[in-house]
Scaffold this motif. Structure first.
Motif, short mmCIF file in Angstrom:
data_model
loop_
_atom_site.label_atom_id
_atom_site.label_comp_id
_atom_site.label_asym_id
_atom_site.label_seq_id
_atom_site.Cartn_x
_atom_site.Cartn_y
_atom_site.Cartn_z
N VAL A 178 41.46 64.67 48.19
CA VAL A 178 42.09 65.99 48.24
C VAL A 178 41.02 67.06 48.43
N THR A 179 39.89 66.88 47.72
CA THR A 179 38.68 67.68 47.92
C THR A 179 37.55 66.69 48.19
N ALA A 180 36.34 67.19 48.36
CA ALA A 180 35.18 66.30 48.47
C ALA A 180 35.09 65.47 47.18
N CYS A 181 34.85 64.18 47.33
CA CYS A 181 34.85 63.26 46.17
C CYS A 181 33.67 62.30 46.25
N ALA A 182 33.20 61.90 45.08
CA ALA A 182 32.23 60.80 44.98
C ALA A 182 32.78 59.80 43.97
N VAL A 183 32.79 58.52 44.35
CA VAL A 183 33.32 57.46 43.49
C VAL A 183 32.27 56.39 43.30
N LEU A 184 31.89 56.18 42.06
CA LEU A 184 30.96 55.11 41.71
C LEU A 184 31.76 53.84 41.48
N ASP A 185 31.46 52.80 42.27
CA ASP A 185 32.24 51.56 42.26
C ASP A 185 31.39 50.39 41.78
N VAL A 186 31.96 49.60 40.87
CA VAL A 186 31.35 48.34 40.44
C VAL A 186 32.34 47.23 40.73
N LEU A 187 31.94 46.22 41.50
CA LEU A 187 32.80 45.11 41.87
C LEU A 187 32.21 43.81 41.32
N GLY A 188 33.04 43.04 40.63
CA GLY A 188 32.58 41.75 40.15
C GLY A 188 33.62 40.67 40.40
N PRO A 189 33.30 39.72 41.28
CA PRO A 189 32.13 39.68 42.17
C PRO A 189 32.37 40.54 43.41
N PRO A 190 31.34 40.68 44.28
CA PRO A 190 31.54 41.41 45.54
C PRO A 190 32.50 40.66 46.46
N TYR A 191 32.85 41.29 47.58
CA TYR A 191 33.68 40.61 48.57
C TYR A 191 32.98 39.35 49.08
N GLY A 192 33.80 38.35 49.44
CA GLY A 192 33.26 37.13 50.02
C GLY A 192 33.39 37.16 51.53
N SER A 193 33.47 35.99 52.12
CA SER A 193 33.54 35.86 53.58
C SER A 193 34.94 35.47 54.03
N ASP A 194 35.15 35.50 55.34
CA ASP A 194 36.43 35.07 55.89
C ASP A 194 36.71 33.61 55.53
N SER A 195 35.66 32.80 55.51
CA SER A 195 35.85 31.36 55.29
C SER A 195 36.33 31.04 53.88
N ASP A 196 35.93 31.84 52.90
CA ASP A 196 36.38 31.56 51.53
C ASP A 196 37.61 32.38 51.13
N GLY A 197 38.16 33.15 52.09
CA GLY A 197 39.40 33.88 51.83
C GLY A 197 39.24 35.09 50.94
N ARG A 198 38.01 35.57 50.78
CA ARG A 198 37.79 36.70 49.88
C ARG A 198 37.26 37.92 50.63
N HIS A 199 37.62 38.04 51.90
CA HIS A 199 37.24 39.22 52.66
C HIS A 199 38.19 40.37 52.34
N CYS A 200 37.82 41.57 52.74
CA CYS A 200 38.68 42.74 52.52
C CYS A 200 39.82 42.73 53.52
N GLN A 201 41.05 42.77 53.00
CA GLN A 201 42.24 42.77 53.84
C GLN A 201 42.95 44.12 53.72
N PHE A 202 43.32 44.70 54.85
CA PHE A 202 44.03 45.99 54.87
C PHE A 202 45.53 45.75 55.05
N TYR A 203 46.32 46.77 54.65
CA TYR A 203 47.79 46.63 54.67
C TYR A 203 48.46 47.91 55.13
N PHE A 204 49.63 47.74 55.76
CA PHE A 204 50.61 48.80 55.88
C PHE A 204 51.50 48.72 54.65
N ASP A 205 52.01 49.85 54.20
CA ASP A 205 53.04 49.82 53.17
C ASP A 205 54.29 50.51 53.70
#
Length: 253
Positions: A178-205
């Motif tokens: 809505v305004t300028a934003c900064a978001v500190l993100d911690v991911l456990g674990p990080p994204y994986g690869s396409d082969s292990d099915g843990r890549h980032c997937q986008f969606y329509f809703d």
């Protein structure tokens, strides 16, 4: 003795919290609270950020806003980074497979919408999405999965850290600045690869009412709390530029 910097303290805590975790394995409640407490205390100055920096400058009319991601640390167990979002920029709806995610809004106002899958409803492979006035394309016969809305609100810093889990808490979410934003993100674990099915997937809703499925009913008045999600390719208008955080030795590993 010199006390550890906030960023070093965050790294040390992440190293402890995620030590025995892997994809789908959630840290203990005590460790969740320990890491949340560290992030709750974080200030923009702790990572040298302010809304006046070029990273957060509004884009020229007609240009796609550029989102910057500042890499602080990444290993097999966890990652730490900061999203810098100019006004009106957005990170589209996406998932976090097998991950526990901590997001701390450092400054600004952000709209967050998040979903979790409704697990007892199978995907709809024969549904037809109704024409819509939205910018989303009309897709014939999509495979769509029912999801429940978990969050649909504006958040303004300072506010507490939000947490999502592999199957709860809004594992699929989208951010709109809505305004300028900064978001500190911690991911456990990080994204994986396409082969292990843990890549980032986008969606329509799509609104619940856009798809008709025989035998599926919701409590009266509950339709607004559900939507149909359909996988999509990474949006072409999503521009994320990565950069390293300052001196690589800032965090001692």
């Amino acid at each position: 003795m010199v006390s550890a910097s906030p960023l070093q303290k965050l790294y040390n805590t992440c190293n402890e919290v995620f030590d025995s975790c892997s994809a789908g394995i959630i840290p203990s409640p005590d460790n969740i609270q320990k890491l949340k407490a560290v992030l709750d205390d974080f200030k923009p100055a702790d990572v040298g950020l302010s809304p006046e920096m070029p990273h957060f400058r509004a884009s020229v009319a007609g240009e796609t806003p550029v989102i910057r991601y500042i890499y602080i640390h990444e290993c097999e167990k966890f990652s730490i980074g900061i999203f810098c979002l100019p006004p009106s920029s957005a990170i589209p709806l996406h998932n976090h497979p097998g991950m526990t995610v901590f997001s701390k809004l450092l400054f600004g106002t952000m709209h967050i919408k998040s979903y979790d899958w409704v697990v007892d409803v199978p995907p709809s492979t024969s549904a037809v999405v109704s024409p819509s006035k939205s910018k989303q394309p009309v897709v014939q016969q999509p495979e769509a999965r029912l999801a429940e809305v978990k969050v649909n609100s504006n958040f303004t810093a300072p506010c507490n850290t939000s947490i999502l889990y592999p199957t709860d808490g809004g594992n699929m979410h989208c951010f709109t600045a809505v305004t300028a934003c900064a978001v500190l993100d911690v991911l456990g674990p990080p994204y994986g690869s396409d082969s292990d099915g843990r890549h980032c997937q986008f969606y329509f809703d799509f609104p619940f009412s856009n798809i008709s499925v025989d035998g599926l009913s919701l409590p009266e008045g509950g339709k607004e709390g559900f939507a149909w999600l359909q996988e999509r390719k990474k949006p072409e208008d999503l521009i994320v530029v990565g950069e390293l955080y300052g001196d690589p030795t800032t965090v001692e590993t």
